[in-house]
Motif scaffolding. Structure first.
Motif, PDB file in Angstrom:
ATOM      1  N   UNK A  24      51.106  38.086  51.041  1.00 47.86           N
ATOM      2  CA  UNK A  24      49.974  37.164  50.901  1.00 47.86           C
ATOM      3  C   UNK A  24      48.998  37.690  49.852  1.00 47.86           C
ATOM      4  N   UNK A  25      48.700  38.991  49.909  1.00 50.90           N
ATOM      5  CA  UNK A  25      47.805  39.601  48.928  1.00 50.90           C
ATOM      6  C   UNK A  25      48.358  39.499  47.518  1.00 50.90           C
ATOM      7  N   UNK A  26      49.683  39.656  47.390  1.00 46.90           N
ATOM      8  CA  UNK A  26      50.320  39.519  46.081  1.00 46.90           C
ATOM      9  C   UNK A  26      50.205  38.085  45.567  1.00 46.90           C
ATOM     10  N   UNK A  27      50.405  37.114  46.462  1.00 52.68           N
ATOM     11  CA  UNK A  27      50.282  35.706  46.075  1.00 52.68           C
ATOM     12  C   UNK A  27      48.863  35.395  45.620  1.00 52.68           C
ATOM     13  N   UNK A  28      47.878  35.906  46.354  1.00 58.97           N
ATOM     14  CA  UNK A  28      46.478  35.681  45.983  1.00 58.97           C
ATOM     15  C   UNK A  28      46.188  36.323  44.629  1.00 58.97           C
ATOM     16  N   UNK A  29      46.713  37.511  44.404  1.00 58.59           N
ATOM     17  CA  UNK A  29      46.522  38.205  43.128  1.00 58.59           C
ATOM     18  C   UNK A  29      47.048  37.370  41.961  1.00 58.59           C
ATOM     19  N   UNK A  30      48.244  36.797  42.125  1.00 58.03           N
ATOM     20  CA  UNK A  30      48.837  36.012  41.042  1.00 58.03           C
ATOM     21  C   UNK A  30      48.033  34.743  40.773  1.00 58.03           C
ATOM     22  N   UNK A  32      44.685  34.562  41.528  1.00 58.79           N
ATOM     23  CA  UNK A  32      43.349  34.992  41.123  1.00 58.79           C
ATOM     24  C   UNK A  32      43.301  35.480  39.676  1.00 58.79           C
ATOM     25  N   UNK A  33      44.388  36.073  39.206  1.00 51.20           N
ATOM     26  CA  UNK A  33      44.389  36.683  37.871  1.00 51.20           C
ATOM     27  C   UNK A  33      43.984  35.696  36.767  1.00 51.20           C
ATOM     28  N   UNK A  34      44.661  34.564  36.619  1.00 57.51           N
ATOM     29  CA  UNK A  34      44.219  33.632  35.560  1.00 57.51           C
ATOM     30  C   UNK A  34      42.875  32.980  35.867  1.00 57.51           C
ATOM     31  N   UNK A  35      42.554  32.807  37.159  1.00 57.80           N
ATOM     32  CA  UNK A  35      41.268  32.196  37.509  1.00 57.80           C
ATOM     33  C   UNK A  35      40.103  33.100  37.120  1.00 57.80           C
ATOM     34  N   UNK A  53      34.633  41.105  38.857  1.00 58.24           N
ATOM     35  CA  UNK A  53      34.209  40.321  40.015  1.00 58.24           C
ATOM     36  C   UNK A  53      35.354  40.125  41.000  1.00 58.24           C
ATOM     37  N   UNK A  54      36.564  39.916  40.470  1.00 63.35           N
ATOM     38  CA  UNK A  54      37.734  39.768  41.339  1.00 63.35           C
ATOM     39  C   UNK A  54      38.042  41.036  42.115  1.00 63.35           C
ATOM     40  N   UNK A 356      45.682  45.086  43.598  1.00 61.19           N
ATOM     41  CA  UNK A 356      46.580  44.622  42.546  1.00 61.19           C
ATOM     42  C   UNK A 356      45.807  44.277  41.270  1.00 61.19           C
ATOM     43  N   UNK A 357      44.622  43.666  41.419  1.00 67.39           N
ATOM     44  CA  UNK A 357      43.815  43.364  40.244  1.00 67.39           C
ATOM     45  C   UNK A 357      43.399  44.647  39.523  1.00 67.39           C
TER      46      UNK A 357
END
Length: 538
Positions: A24-30, A32-35, A53-54, A356-357
């Motif tokens: 789930x954290x990996x999915x959020x990272x992917x 969040x990265x472009x956002x 900020x991320x 991950x960020x």
């Protein structure tokens, strides 16, 4: 206030839960990265500030949050405010001072327990927020899925800052100028997500344990590299890599600190800094509290978040973000949705996304810059569809017009304006309908021949004046009327005067008119019942 109570989550943590939180954290990272990068661009701020900020949203707020599933980071809803503030203050370093002040203000609001304000948001508006965000995600990501990346990732406004288009015209332009490579990557990503989801539901071990989001990214990179070598016209890495993730790199020979920005505290003598800090604190707090309510509705375990604790976490997060060059942070529903739908169970998934960020910024930029935005668009559109599922419209419609109208108004407002304006419109309409519904049953009129009972059933406020006046106008000559206020602990002074003033009207219309237990104050009810009974006869 138990600020560090989230540590209880970690003290009782198990590996089986981590097996859900990690993907789930990996999915959020992917997601969040472009956002993070897109919101920084839309805000007119350095790209790195969005990533900072991320990271803070995951590592700091994720640890201390009042919610187990909420994910924080730079917010699209603040992009216009941030851009205007940077322009007005002149320098990004000065703006960071305002972010620090905003964090301090939020900390104060948290300790003052101001977070309980979130309980006043109508459910219909919160549901409308979720559906609207889902629709906006789909509409905004369609161009990216087709290879048109002129608009910033993470910009939710209908009228786009980046290219002067709007959400609808941007889709039209994207269809006309669709890139073959992007379309292939998007379709392949959708198919892979569909197959992966079906296989995971059947309990197939590999598909259940390996994150589908990561598989989509690997597929996207692989296809694009194939295009590079065998079909250069389809390759997405041209045009200065505008179709790819673009993490800023640390230049050779420079220290890590060369990419950080720090606040200019000499600007504390500038009144504009304080105004900006207060504005950010208020808007960020309102957005956070609304998203927190939405997160509770998404949470599979239906846990109840602590808004006061969340305010403290957000305040500390913004304080640190401002100190090291980050944008303002709020709870954000897109990342929260990706977390819930990715299977996240505790705050660890948010912390993992922050880790991950951090790794991506300092170690993984060369690899992550190979990711085409088209495959990430497929991930986001999938999340958007889950939020805007048509069943939500059907369910809300069945609940009645008083729920459906504020819901639809919120959806339309957000889609065709922006997040903050749409929420504001939805809240106004929602509150009006709440008041209207609440005052529908404040009193009732029972008639038996010429005997009329006007029974006051609960507190009466001035908003029911039109209904009460109409009920009194409907009385007929010869009626015997009893107005019973036994069950109305509070009667607004305007209502009280209307009931008393009707005595004169009753005389002229030959109506027998009696007041029972009518008072403007609870404590005088019994006394008034004994001393104030007026009977008017012909």
């Amino acid at each position: 206030m138990k600020i560090f109570s989230p540590l209880k989550t970690l003290s009782n943590y198990s590996f089986s839960t981590f097996r859900s939180d990690l993907p789930a954290g990996l999915s959020v990272f992917l997601v969040a990265l472009p956002l993070c990068l897109g919101i920084a661009l839309a805000s007119g701020a350095p790209l790195f500030s969005g990533l900072v900020a991320g990271m803070i949203g995951g590592l700091v707020i994720g640890l201390l949050s009042g919610s187990e599933v909420s994910v924080s980071g730079p917010a699209a809803g603040l992009a216009v405010i941030v851009a205007d503030s940077i322009s007005n203050l002149g320098e990004f370093n000065v703006f960071l001072t305002a972010v620090v002040l905003a964090g301090i203000i939020q900390l104060g609001l948290g300790f003052l327990k101001a977070g309980k304000f979130s309980g006043y948001f109508p459910d219909s508006v919160i549901r409308g927020l979720l559906v609207a965000i889902g629709l906006v995600i789909i509409l905004k990501q369609i161009p990216h899925a087709l290879g048109r990346d002129n608009d910033f990732e993470g910009e939710f406004e209908f009228s786009q800052l980046a290219d002067g288009e709007n959400t609808i015209s941007e889709i039209y332009r994207a269809i006309v100028t669709a890139s073959t490579g992007a379309v292939i990557i998007s379709i392949a990503s959708f198919l892979l997500l569909f197959i992966w989801g079906k296989a995971a539901k059947k309990g197939i071990g590999f598909f259940k344990n390996f994150p589908g989001a990561l598989a989509v990214v690997i597929l996207g990179i692989g296809l694009n590299e194939l295009f590079k070598n065998f079909m250069p016209a389809w390759y997405m890495g041209t045009s200065a890599h505008q179709h790819m993730v673009q993490i800023p790199k640390i230049e050779a020979g420079k220290s890590i600190f060369s990419i950080f920005y720090f606040p200019d505290f000499t600007a504390l003598t500038n009144p504009k800094v304080y105004i900006t800090g207060i504005t950010i604190a208020i808007v960020a707090s309102l957005e956070t509290l609304l998203n927190l309510e939405a997160a509770d509705k998404l949470d599979v375990q239906k846990r109840v978040s602590s808004p006061d604790q969340e305010m403290v976490a957000q305040g500390l997060g913004n304080l640190i973000s401002g100190l090291i060059g980050g944008l303002p942070v709020t709870s954000v529903i897109v990342r929260t949705s990706a977390n819930v739908y990715g299977g996240g169970k505790t705050r660890v998934s948010s912390i993992v996304h922050g880790l991950f960020l951090t790794i991506a910024v300092f170690l993984g930029a060369p690899l992550l810059n190979l990711i085409p935005l088209a495959c990430l668009a497929a991930l986001l559109i999938t999340v958007g569809y889950k939020l805007a599922n048509p069943e939500v419209f059907k369910k809300t419609f069945r609940e009645g017009i008083n729920q459906f109208i504020p819901f639809v108004v919120t959806v339309i407002g957000i889609v065709f304006t922006d997040l903050l304006i749409g929420i504001g419109i939805g809240l106004v309409v929602g509150i009006v309908f709440v008041l209207y519904t609440n005052f529908q049953a404040t009193f009732r009129v029972v008639r038996d021949g010429n005997k009329v009972l006007i029974k006051l059933q609960k507190d009466l406020y001035f908003l029911i004046k039109p209904q009460l006046k109409q009920a009194l106008r409907d009385l007929q000559p010869g009626d015997q009327v009893l107005v019973d206020g036994t069950h109305a602990p509070f009667i607004d002074h305007d209502i009280y005067n209307i009931l008393l003033d009707f005595e004169e009207t009753a005389k002229t219309q030959h109506i027998k008119y009696e007041l029972k237990n009518i008072s403007t104050h609870k404590r005088s009810l019994r006394t008034h019942a004994r001393t104030r009974e007026v009977t008017i006869s012909e």
